[in-house]
Design a protein around this motif. Structure first.
Motif, PDB file in Angstrom:
ATOM      1  N   THR A   1      14.264 118.285   1.880  1.00 34.26           N
ATOM      2  CA  THR A   1      15.554 118.705   2.424  1.00 34.26           C
ATOM      3  C   THR A   1      16.334 117.518   2.976  1.00 34.26           C
ATOM      4  O   THR A   1      17.567 117.457   2.858  1.00 34.26           O
ATOM      5  CB  THR A   1      15.372 119.760   3.531  1.00 34.26           C
ATOM      6  OG1 THR A   1      14.563 119.213   4.591  1.00 34.26           O
ATOM      7  CG2 THR A   1      14.685 121.001   2.981  1.00 34.26           C
ATOM      8  N   GLY A   2      15.631 116.570   3.580  1.00 31.92           N
ATOM      9  CA  GLY A   2      16.286 115.373   4.085  1.00 31.92           C
ATOM     10  C   GLY A   2      16.865 114.533   2.969  1.00 31.92           C
ATOM     11  O   GLY A   2      17.970 113.982   3.091  1.00 31.92           O
ATOM     12  N   TRP A   3      16.134 114.422   1.858  1.00 31.90           N
ATOM     13  CA  TRP A   3      16.633 113.666   0.707  1.00 31.90           C
ATOM     14  C   TRP A   3      17.883 114.307   0.121  1.00 31.90           C
ATOM     15  O   TRP A   3      18.850 113.613  -0.215  1.00 31.90           O
ATOM     16  CB  TRP A   3      15.543 113.563  -0.362  1.00 31.90           C
ATOM     17  CG  TRP A   3      14.504 112.538  -0.056  1.00 31.90           C
ATOM     18  CD1 TRP A   3      13.247 112.740   0.417  1.00 31.90           C
ATOM     19  CD2 TRP A   3      14.654 111.117  -0.201  1.00 31.90           C
ATOM     20  NE1 TRP A   3      12.586 111.545   0.587  1.00 31.90           N
ATOM     21  CE2 TRP A   3      13.426 110.534   0.212  1.00 31.90           C
ATOM     22  CE3 TRP A   3      15.685 110.287  -0.628  1.00 31.90           C
ATOM     23  CZ2 TRP A   3      13.223 109.156   0.202  1.00 31.90           C
ATOM     24  CZ3 TRP A   3      15.497 108.912  -0.635  1.00 31.90           C
ATOM     25  CH2 TRP A   3      14.270 108.360  -0.228  1.00 31.90           C
ATOM     26  N   VAL A   4      17.870 115.632  -0.006  1.00 35.72           N
ATOM     27  CA  VAL A   4      19.046 116.327  -0.529  1.00 35.72           C
ATOM     28  C   VAL A   4      20.252 116.070   0.370  1.00 35.72           C
ATOM     29  O   VAL A   4      21.350 115.735  -0.104  1.00 35.72           O
ATOM     30  CB  VAL A   4      18.781 117.844  -0.649  1.00 35.72           C
ATOM     31  CG1 VAL A   4      20.071 118.592  -0.977  1.00 35.72           C
ATOM     32  CG2 VAL A   4      17.723 118.121  -1.708  1.00 35.72           C
ATOM     33  N   ALA A   5      20.056 116.186   1.679  1.00 36.67           N
ATOM     34  CA  ALA A   5      21.163 116.029   2.616  1.00 36.67           C
ATOM     35  C   ALA A   5      21.753 114.629   2.574  1.00 36.67           C
ATOM     36  O   ALA A   5      22.971 114.450   2.484  1.00 36.67           O
ATOM     37  CB  ALA A   5      20.700 116.370   4.037  1.00 36.67           C
ATOM     38  N   ILE A   6      20.900 113.607   2.625  1.00 39.27           N
ATOM     39  CA  ILE A   6      21.419 112.241   2.705  1.00 39.27           C
ATOM     40  C   ILE A   6      22.118 111.839   1.403  1.00 39.27           C
ATOM     41  O   ILE A   6      23.137 111.131   1.432  1.00 39.27           O
ATOM     42  CB  ILE A   6      20.295 111.237   3.060  1.00 39.27           C
ATOM     43  CG1 ILE A   6      20.903 109.908   3.530  1.00 39.27           C
ATOM     44  CG2 ILE A   6      19.345 111.025   1.899  1.00 39.27           C
ATOM     45  CD1 ILE A   6      19.881 108.939   4.088  1.00 39.27           C
ATOM     46  N   LEU A   7      21.610 112.304   0.260  1.00 38.29           N
ATOM     47  CA  LEU A   7      22.250 111.969  -1.018  1.00 38.29           C
ATOM     48  C   LEU A   7      23.569 112.722  -1.187  1.00 38.29           C
ATOM     49  O   LEU A   7      24.560 112.154  -1.645  1.00 38.29           O
ATOM     50  CB  LEU A   7      21.301 112.270  -2.172  1.00 38.29           C
ATOM     51  CG  LEU A   7      20.024 111.415  -2.208  1.00 38.29           C
ATOM     52  CD1 LEU A   7      19.135 111.847  -3.366  1.00 38.29           C
ATOM     53  CD2 LEU A   7      20.361 109.939  -2.316  1.00 38.29           C
TER      54      LEU A   7
END
Length: 235
Positions: free
Chosen positions: A101-107
């Motif tokens: 979820t963190g990867w999706v948000a930051i990208l």
């Protein structure tokens, strides 16, 4: 004022705008050390500078009196750092959005925002923003203060990213004249409650918590309400 004094005043506004880069670096250094309170305090300082340098730039007519520096470009570079890049890193580096979820948000945040910042159609005729203006610094500090679950945070991030490219209006607290008597004090109250959140380690309670929630909702929704509620026509 004499031409020389006008030039000096215009140059001083450019130098004020440039301090945002220093505050961005200080915020990033704090973020790398996971000093989230300090990071947000520097971001709030940068936010205040960004709020006052625009009116000063228009008052001193920097485009005419100090044209060798592009204040708009300088402002956009600093805004991307303080509004997007650093808050996205902070959201990714905490437990608010674990795992994928963190990867999706930051990208999503960084990619959508750089496209939006380059969009020449981002401003409306009444000096509002067309689409969500990428104020992720404001969004992330609310997440830090309220600590909603990932199932709330991630959809909010995705929806706001989509709203960047939809014809939904978001007010500029200073430049949008309609309802400014409400919006400008709301923005000031938001800065106050956000500062309290950072100083207290994001343990808001009582009026400060409700103030942060209420002003955030107003600043997010005021522009859309203006599109729904017709304004008074000039005679």
């Amino acid at each position: 004022m004499t031409p020389r004094s006008l030039r000096a005043a215009a140059l001083s506004v450019h130098l004020l705008t440039a301090t945002g880069a220093v505050f961005a670096m200080l915020a990033m250094l704090a973020a790398v050390q996971e000093q989230w309170q300090t990071m947000f305090l520097w971001l709030v300082v940068a936010f205040v500078v960004d709020g006052i340098d625009g009116p000063l730039a228009r008052k001193t007519d920097v485009g005419r009196n100090a044209p060798e520096f592009d204040g708009v470009l300088m402002d956009l570079i600093i805004d991307y750092l303080t509004y997007v890049f650093i808050p996205a890193y902070a959201l990714f580096s905490t437990d608010l959005l674990p795992g994928w979820t963190g990867w999706v948000a930051i990208l999503v945040i960084t990619y959508a925002s750089v496209v939006y910042f380059a969009d020449t159609r981002m401003k409306t005729e009444d000096k509002s923003f067309s689409g969500f203006p990428g104020c992720w610094n404001m969004v992330v500090i609310v997440f830090f203060a309220l600590t909603p679950p990932p199932m709330v945070i991630l959809p909010v991030v995705v929806v706001l990213a989509v709203l960047m490219f939809l014809p939904v209006k978001f007010v500029h607290p200073v430049r949008t004249k309609r309802w400014r008597l409400v919006t400008l004090p709301a923005a000031g109250l938001w800065v106050l409650s956000a500062t309290i959140a950072a100083v207290t380690g994001f343990s808001l309670s009582g009026w400060a918590e409700w103030a942060l929630i209420a002003t955030s909702v107003w600043l997010l929704c005021a522009g859309a309400l203006q599109q729904v509620i017709p304004g008074r026509r000039a005679p």
